[in-house]
Design a protein around this motif. Sequence first.
Motif, PDB file in Angstrom:
ATOM      1  N   LYS A  43       6.712 -37.653  64.755  1.00 55.41           N
ATOM      2  CA  LYS A  43       6.540 -38.954  64.530  1.00 55.41           C
ATOM      3  C   LYS A  43       6.864 -40.329  64.952  1.00 55.41           C
ATOM      4  CE  LYS A  43       8.114 -41.406  60.454  1.00 55.41           C
ATOM      5  NZ  LYS A  43       8.363 -40.757  58.755  1.00 55.41           N
ATOM      6  N   TYR A  44       8.376 -40.051  64.884  1.00 53.89           N
ATOM      7  CA  TYR A  44       8.959 -41.161  65.444  1.00 53.89           C
ATOM      8  C   TYR A  44       8.937 -41.558  67.424  1.00 53.89           C
ATOM      9  CZ  TYR A  44      11.277 -43.069  61.601  1.00 53.89           C
ATOM     10  OH  TYR A  44      10.997 -43.571  60.497  1.00 53.89           O
ATOM     11  N   LEU A  45       8.138 -39.942  67.724  1.00 54.12           N
ATOM     12  CA  LEU A  45       8.056 -39.717  69.559  1.00 54.12           C
ATOM     13  C   LEU A  45       6.957 -40.853  70.027  1.00 54.12           C
ATOM     14  CD1 LEU A  45       9.064 -35.844  69.571  1.00 54.12           C
ATOM     15  CD2 LEU A  45      10.840 -37.665  70.939  1.00 54.12           C
ATOM     16  N   ARG A  46       6.538 -40.617  69.014  1.00 52.44           N
ATOM     17  CA  ARG A  46       5.021 -40.977  68.727  1.00 52.44           C
ATOM     18  C   ARG A  46       5.031 -42.931  68.777  1.00 52.44           C
ATOM     19  NH1 ARG A  46       3.256 -37.383  65.224  1.00 52.44           N
ATOM     20  NH2 ARG A  46       2.338 -35.885  66.508  1.00 52.44           N
ATOM     21  N   LEU A  47       5.708 -43.084  68.346  1.00 51.43           N
ATOM     22  CA  LEU A  47       6.437 -44.650  68.132  1.00 51.43           C
ATOM     23  C   LEU A  47       6.751 -45.246  68.832  1.00 51.43           C
ATOM     24  CD1 LEU A  47       5.675 -46.726  65.928  1.00 51.43           C
ATOM     25  CD2 LEU A  47       7.668 -45.779  64.730  1.00 51.43           C
ATOM     26  N   LEU A  48       8.107 -44.305  69.446  1.00 51.01           N
ATOM     27  CA  LEU A  48       8.756 -44.982  70.591  1.00 51.01           C
ATOM     28  C   LEU A  48       8.775 -45.205  71.229  1.00 51.01           C
ATOM     29  CD1 LEU A  48      12.300 -43.866  68.279  1.00 51.01           C
ATOM     30  CD2 LEU A  48      10.955 -46.405  67.746  1.00 51.01           C
ATOM     31  N   SER A  49       7.974 -44.064  72.323  1.00 52.69           N
ATOM     32  CA  SER A  49       7.597 -43.443  73.730  1.00 52.69           C
ATOM     33  C   SER A  49       7.426 -44.953  74.040  1.00 52.69           C
ATOM     34  CB  SER A  49       6.650 -42.942  73.647  1.00 52.69           C
ATOM     35  OG  SER A  49       4.877 -43.218  72.356  1.00 52.69           O
ATOM     36  N   VAL A  50       6.434 -46.115  73.756  1.00 50.76           N
ATOM     37  CA  VAL A  50       6.581 -46.869  74.092  1.00 50.76           C
ATOM     38  C   VAL A  50       7.697 -48.006  74.964  1.00 50.76           C
ATOM     39  CG1 VAL A  50       4.118 -47.462  73.621  1.00 50.76           C
ATOM     40  CG2 VAL A  50       5.812 -48.797  72.445  1.00 50.76           C
ATOM     41  N   TYR A  51       8.526 -47.742  74.088  1.00 53.32           N
ATOM     42  CA  TYR A  51      10.057 -48.266  74.647  1.00 53.32           C
ATOM     43  C   TYR A  51      11.055 -47.250  74.928  1.00 53.32           C
ATOM     44  CZ  TYR A  51       7.767 -51.324  70.498  1.00 53.32           C
ATOM     45  OH  TYR A  51       6.890 -51.800  69.711  1.00 53.32           O
ATOM     46  N   CYS A  52      10.966 -45.917  74.874  1.00 53.36           N
ATOM     47  CA  CYS A  52      11.482 -45.490  75.245  1.00 53.36           C
ATOM     48  C   CYS A  52      11.342 -44.989  76.501  1.00 53.36           C
ATOM     49  CB  CYS A  52      12.552 -44.510  74.680  1.00 53.36           C
ATOM     50  SG  CYS A  52      13.267 -45.703  72.675  1.00 53.36           S
ATOM     51  N   PRO A  53      11.947 -45.118  78.004  1.00 50.73           N
ATOM     52  CA  PRO A  53      12.083 -44.258  79.207  1.00 50.73           C
ATOM     53  C   PRO A  53      12.315 -42.679  78.857  1.00 50.73           C
ATOM     54  CG  PRO A  53      12.944 -45.928  79.545  1.00 50.73           C
ATOM     55  CD  PRO A  53      13.470 -46.184  78.088  1.00 50.73           C
ATOM     56  N   ARG A  54      13.214 -42.523  78.541  1.00 47.81           N
ATOM     57  CA  ARG A  54      13.454 -41.704  78.500  1.00 47.81           C
ATOM     58  C   ARG A  54      13.436 -41.017  76.630  1.00 47.81           C
ATOM     59  NH1 ARG A  54      18.702 -38.276  79.298  1.00 47.81           N
ATOM     60  NH2 ARG A  54      19.527 -40.584  79.756  1.00 47.81           N
ATOM     61  N   LEU A  55      12.412 -40.312  76.923  1.00 50.84           N
ATOM     62  CA  LEU A  55      12.830 -39.655  75.060  1.00 50.84           C
ATOM     63  C   LEU A  55      12.713 -38.152  75.176  1.00 50.84           C
ATOM     64  CD1 LEU A  55      11.994 -40.856  73.288  1.00 50.84           C
ATOM     65  CD2 LEU A  55       9.664 -40.505  73.216  1.00 50.84           C
ATOM     66  N   THR A  56      13.048 -37.307  74.399  1.00 52.31           N
ATOM     67  CA  THR A  56      13.535 -35.879  74.082  1.00 52.31           C
ATOM     68  C   THR A  56      13.216 -35.668  72.723  1.00 52.31           C
ATOM     69  OG1 THR A  56      15.088 -35.483  76.833  1.00 52.31           O
ATOM     70  CG2 THR A  56      14.501 -34.476  74.674  1.00 52.31           C
ATOM     71  N   GLY A  57      12.763 -35.036  72.075  1.00 50.77           N
ATOM     72  CA  GLY A  57      13.066 -34.443  71.204  1.00 50.77           C
ATOM     73  C   GLY A  57      13.433 -33.306  70.870  1.00 50.77           C
ATOM     74  N   VAL A  58      14.399 -32.764  69.419  1.00 49.24           N
ATOM     75  CA  VAL A  58      14.980 -31.427  69.776  1.00 49.24           C
ATOM     76  C   VAL A  58      14.410 -30.770  68.398  1.00 49.24           C
ATOM     77  CG1 VAL A  58      17.584 -32.204  68.778  1.00 49.24           C
ATOM     78  CG2 VAL A  58      16.690 -29.964  69.653  1.00 49.24           C
ATOM     79  N   ASP A  59      14.248 -30.175  67.440  1.00 49.99           N
ATOM     80  CA  ASP A  59      14.121 -29.452  66.598  1.00 49.99           C
ATOM     81  C   ASP A  59      13.985 -27.884  66.205  1.00 49.99           C
ATOM     82  OD1 ASP A  59      12.152 -30.716  63.453  1.00 49.99           O
ATOM     83  OD2 ASP A  59      11.635 -28.628  63.870  1.00 49.99           O
TER      84      ASP A  59
END
Length: 241
Positions: A43-59
């Motif tokens: 959810k937040y990867l999609r929401l914040l991708s426009v603001y963060c040039p380097r976006l990583t998730g871990v799960d």
Amino acid sequence: MNAVQALLAKTHYQRLEERCLERLFATRFNGKSLLDIGCGQGKYLRLLSVYCPRLTGVDANPEQVDALRQEGFGVSLPEELSLRKYDILLMSHIVEHLSAKDLVAFMDKYLPMLEDDGRLIVITPMPGIRFWHDYTHVRPYTPQSLGMMFGILGGPVAFRPRIKMVLEEAWFFRDSWRLRNNRYYFPPPPGDAGSGARHFRCLILIVNVVLAGLHVISGGRLGKLASWMGVYRRTDIAESR
């Protein structure tokens, strides 16, 4: 989803969390690197991708990790995550699934990935009856309890994270008031289809719709306290210099 369901969904506290977090990244953290810890379904990867040039998730869920990778996100299992530095660490609805001792170990694992002046964002439910509806919740945490864990509030504690964080800002989010945990709030038992029961269920729905309307009109200010979000700043680097 009908109009009533849409109204009730609109008053869920996580909608307010999303809007607050998006404003925060649009204004203050735009352009920062982010690690979304426990990114779930993204959810937040999609929401914040426009603001963060380097976006990583871990799960920890391999199926969710695979699905997000197919969407094009850089997501890893915990054992695959490389030890790089990030400006922001996000822990949204994660800490309440951990005991106090496990939370300290969790912080010791991820906080070293923060840049020297990095920020930790914690979003978590407040204590209450609804907290226990999720059977995977272990215990609630408040700004005060996390403050004691980080040593901000002092007090004798057996263990705390190696890296100290200080609370900079906090927001509190509310659900609309709602009639809950009445037998008529749930599906009727067999044979309980009389007009009296139907009228009572209709009355509960009307009251809940009115309360939801008050929540919307007030901009989320009227309702029951449901969750909070805190921004923590890393302080141990500055103190050691």
